[in-house]
Design an enzyme around this catalytic site. Structure first.
Site, PDB file in Angstrom:
ATOM      1  N   GLU A 464       0.822  -1.210   0.000  1.00  0.00           N
ATOM      2  CA  GLU A 464       0.000   0.000   0.000  1.00  0.00           C
ATOM      3  C   GLU A 464       0.855   1.260   0.000  1.00  0.00           C
ATOM      4  OE1 GLU A 464      -3.057  -0.026  -0.688  1.00  0.00           O
ATOM      5  OE2 GLU A 464      -3.249  -2.203  -0.554  1.00  0.00           O
ATOM      6  N   HIS A 470       3.439   6.466  -5.304  1.00  0.00           N
ATOM      7  CA  HIS A 470       2.959   6.839  -6.629  1.00  0.00           C
ATOM      8  C   HIS A 470       2.165   8.146  -6.539  1.00  0.00           C
ATOM      9  CE1 HIS A 470       0.757   5.336 -10.536  1.00  0.00           C
ATOM     10  NE2 HIS A 470       1.561   6.351 -10.765  1.00  0.00           N
TER      11      HIS A 470
END
Length: 675
Positions: A464, A470
């Protein structure tokens, strides 16, 4: 009191002021947000000037600010800390928001302007820069696939279907949460929990106490297989947990999801036909890197036979060691016994070395620091949506990067699974920074006791946080291309790459220390962990592929085929049998009636994305190993050429820029023992 959604937050990084939000603010802000955006769109279409990027695309990108703010907070709460009021309002809002979305994407005048800009950009490549041209392409493609080019009668039916689909997906999620809570396994004899570690017993006792119950409560996780099945010694207890997990959504009564699934599949098939496609899977994959259901099927069917063969070999080995046949509820426990015999490795016994805070600080954050030069400072002056949420300020050599919010523990008001969200996505047009969140569902131990993670939970935390990286690094000029808004079958790629660091020797040695003594995990044990990474891949690949193929089977139905299906369980069994993966001892990772990813979570016809992205991931891991692993040079290349590009270009082109070629499937086959 002024509604907090009517203006940008005054908190650092535009962090939503969760403490200021009251229930009455939501409906008011949704009403005004939708009304304001329609006025903004009407102003665009009323402009008498010839359509161009500046008078059409830019104001469209700026539109809907209030709606974005309230929706972000509302759906964060509906997933992570819901209430009865939020659930009721969510069901009320679902068709209204679908209608609002359609009012924009099906607006004929707006589509005419965007279509003209799209044609002009194709005729004159110098008219726009690369990011602008890509944004126009994305806007045009999304509107076409949404039905903007249809006639009025078809648009009207499409609106009806979209509103109904949104209502059904909302109800599916509510039913699943309620049934998951109701089916938690209550135990009053501690002997029934033999094999659990003290921290797990504490968490089960705490879960029971939170509901006013004596004894212990085993709350269910989203996947079929509960993590405690590998250590619980009592086969009856294991069978009860497995049966409860598999009963979700299929027992009849108020929480049953079978009729919802059938209606949802039929509505999606009808919508696909309206849009000119055979089935829903064709619509979805048309706007993914896969391109078509045939490409997805080619990958999944290539992997299914070797996965099934490997699972059969594993079953035979488990039966030989245990001396008995293997059932679904016994598989994980038997696999733990074989792992101990073959590798002298008991992963459950490693939990004292995986204390959550050390894994976070000296594992997850440490790897990000070595790769990207990041530092993390906890902001105790800032609050998330719940007092359990922690807020970290993230910086690098150039200054502030954004905020990272972590909500680690399970609770009845939180849906199952683990996920990442963007609260604010960095973009230049609106001047927004980055705020990302991670939600997990780790059982909370009693006050004063340490949170000790399983190996799977360690890997989930790294996974996660890959999504979080990202979102933190993504840099776009325009909001529609910001954050992790990339193709669904690419979005799992960065997170899967980040899992590699959990077992990387330098990282593992830094965080795997006994929570009481500080003793480092023995180097021999660490090596055996890495040696055992392929153990059990037949089972894990098979349970995943079953779910992915189920998703494709449901969403590969055309209108007539969908109408003919009347029994969910029979359809599921037949689909798995056709794939050669039907196996009573290996149930799907998610069965139909609790498959939240595809019936309420936005992964409809897209659950294949995990293994599709894993082709890229495994090839990228090979690149890191070939080029020196965990260092700033490699991290900066990965950040600049992949993570930072957000949705501003074709993700496969970004991958080629990073890797120097297209991805090869061989590293994936080797990793999963399928070569």
């Amino acid at each position: 009191m002024t509604n907090p959604f009517f203006a940008d937050s005054a908190l650092p990084y535009l962090l939503p002021d969760f403490a200021a939000v009251r229930d009455e603010h939501y409906r008011e802000a949704f009403d005004r947000g939708m009304a304001d955006q329609l006025v903004e769109v009407a102003a665009i279409t009323a402009d008498a000037a010839p359509p161009d990027f500046e008078n059409t695309i830019v104001p469209l990108e700026r539109s809907g600010a209030i709606l974005d703010r309230v929706a972000t907070v509302f759906y964060t709460l509906s997933s992570a800390d819901t209430t009865e009021y939020i659930q009721e309002l969510e069901e009320e809002l679902a068709p209204r928001l679908a209608a609002h979305h359609d009012a924009i994407v099906l607006d004929a005048a707006l589509f005419a302007r965007i279509d003209a800009i799209h044609r002009a950009a194709q005729e004159d490549a110098e008219r726009l820069d690369d990011e602008q041209r890509y944004l126009v392409h994305r806007r045009h493609t999304e509107m076409v696939l949404a039905g903007a080019a249809l006639g009025d009668a078809d648009k009207e039916r499409l609106r009806e279907l979209n509103q109904r689909i949104s209502t059904l997906t909302t109800r599916f999620e509510k039913h699943l949460l309620d049934d998951t809570n109701e089916l938690a396994v209550h135990l009053t004899d501690e002997s029934e929990l033999a094999g659990l570690a003290p921290g797990e017993l504490s968490a089960a006792h705490e879960a029971a106490a939170s509901r006013g119950l004596d004894g212990w409560l085993v709350t269910l996780v989203l996947p079929t297989g509960h993590p405690w099945l590998g250590t619980l010694e009592n086969p009856t207890t294991r069978a009860r947990i497995m049966a409860a997990s598999r009963a979700r959504g299929i027992r009849g009564g108020d929480h049953d999801n079978t009729d919802l699934v059938l209606e949802l599949v039929r509505a999606r098939a009808e919508r696909a036909r309206l849009l000119g496609f055979r089935d829903h899977a064709s619509v979805v994959t048309a706007d993914e890197t896969a391109g078509s259901p045939a490409a997805v099927a080619a990958l999944l069917t290539r992997l299914a036979p070797p996965a099934a063969r490997n699972a059969d070999a594993e079953r035979a080995e488990l039966a030989e060691v245990t001396g008995s046949s293997i059932t679904a509820s016994d598989w994980a426990f038997a696999a733990s016994a074989v792992r101990r015999e073959r590798y002298d490795l008991d992963t459950a016994a490693l939990r004292p070395w995986f204390e959550a805070e050390r894994v976070l600080q000296d594992g997850v954050f440490f790897a990000a620091s070595r790769l990207f030069g990041l530092s993390f400072f906890e902001r105790t002056d800032l609050r998330g949506w719940n007092d359990e949420v922690r807020v970290f300020e993230v910086s690098d050599d150039d200054g502030a990067v954004g905020l990272f919010l972590l909500d680690l523990y399970t609770r009845d008001s939180k849906r199952g699974g683990a996920w990442m969200n963007s609260l604010v996505a960095r973009n230049e047009l609106l001047g927004h920074p980055s705020i990302v969140t991670n939600n997990l569902n780790v059982p909370r131990p009693a006050a004063g006791e340490p949170t000790l993670l399983t190996l799977d939970e360690v890997e989930t935390l790294f996974h996660e946080f890959g999504h979080a990286l990202h979102g933190l690094f993504a840099h776009a000029r325009y909001p529609s291309l910001a954050g992790t808004r990339v193709f669904r079958d690419f979005v799992e790629f960065p997170s899967q790459v980040n899992e590699m660091w959990a077992m990387w020797p330098e990282v593992l040695a830094n965080y795997a220390r006994h929570h009481e003594t500080g003793e480092a995990l023995d180097a021999g044990v660490a090596q055996r962990l890495r040696d055992a990474e392929r153990f059990g891949q037949g089972f894990r690949t098979s349970e995943y592929l079953q779910a992915a193929l189920l998703d494709q089977a449901w969403h590969g139905l055309d209108v007539e085929e969908a109408a003919a299906v009347t029994d969910v369980a029979s359809f599921e069994a037949a689909a798995l049998a056709r794939a050669g993966l039907a196996d009573d001892a290996i149930p799907p990772r998610y069965a139909t009636t609790y498959f939240a990813h595809v019936f309420s979570g936005g992964y409809d016809a897209g659950y294949y994305s995990y293994i599709w992205s894993e082709v890229l991931d495994a090839d990228t891991v090979e690149w890191f190993r070939e080029n020196g692993g965990l260092n700033r040079e490699n991290g900066e290349r990965f950040r600049r050429r992949l993570l930072q590009t957000a949705g501003t270009r074709d993700p496969l082109a970004a991958f080629r820029d990073f890797r120097g070629r297209d991805a090869r499937i061989e590293p994936l086959l080797e990793r999963r023992g399928l070569s």
